[in-house]
Design a protein around this motif. Sequence first.
Motif, PDB file in Angstrom:
ATOM      1  N   GLU A  40       0.805  -1.221   0.000  1.00 29.57           N
ATOM      2  CA  GLU A  40       0.000   0.000   0.000  1.00 29.57           C
ATOM      3  C   GLU A  40       0.840   1.274   0.000  1.00 29.57           C
ATOM      4  N   ASP A  80      -7.387  -0.576  -2.645  1.00 35.20           N
ATOM      5  CA  ASP A  80      -8.360   0.021  -1.722  1.00 35.20           C
ATOM      6  C   ASP A  80      -9.416   0.771  -2.529  1.00 35.20           C
ATOM      7  N   GLU A  81     -10.471   1.175  -1.865  1.00 36.34           N
ATOM      8  CA  GLU A  81     -11.611   1.779  -2.561  1.00 36.34           C
ATOM      9  C   GLU A  81     -11.241   3.064  -3.292  1.00 36.34           C
ATOM     10  N   GLU A 121     -14.027  -4.074  -4.308  1.00 36.21           N
ATOM     11  CA  GLU A 121     -14.667  -2.837  -3.843  1.00 36.21           C
ATOM     12  C   GLU A 121     -16.080  -2.755  -4.404  1.00 36.21           C
TER      13      GLU A 121
END
Length: 146
Positions: A40, A80-81, A121
């Motif tokens: 990330e 991630d979203e 997502e």
Amino acid sequence: TRMLILEVGALPLLVALLHAGTKQGKANAAMAIAERANDESTGELILEAGVLPPLVALLRAGTKQGKESAARAIGMLANDESTCALIVEAGALPLLVVLLRAGTGQGKANAARAIARLASESPTRTLLVAEGALPLLVPLLRAGTE
């Protein structure tokens, strides 16, 4: 090692290569980015460097290897979203579906992985169904990419 490569200033060079390199150079740059995008914090640095537009351009009009590498990099970045939303806004979804439909075996596999990560997502799932990804994934599950 991945972070060190970014810290010594390689990222702007990779992004520049994606924008203006040879066909092979663009494919290699996308692969190098994919190799460094799987965590990330590194992914955030890569996104901040402006990598999405040239990756989407490579997915749209690159060589077979370039498209494979771009799909892999996009999939690795989709963690991630908010990143998934950026990928959708950049126009990658329909291009991933095209690659899933008509790419090489490796291109289909990389597109399927990217689509799977994007589908994690919720807002993206509906868009993937609307783009026609689901019927293309079923045969891959049955037969693989060969």
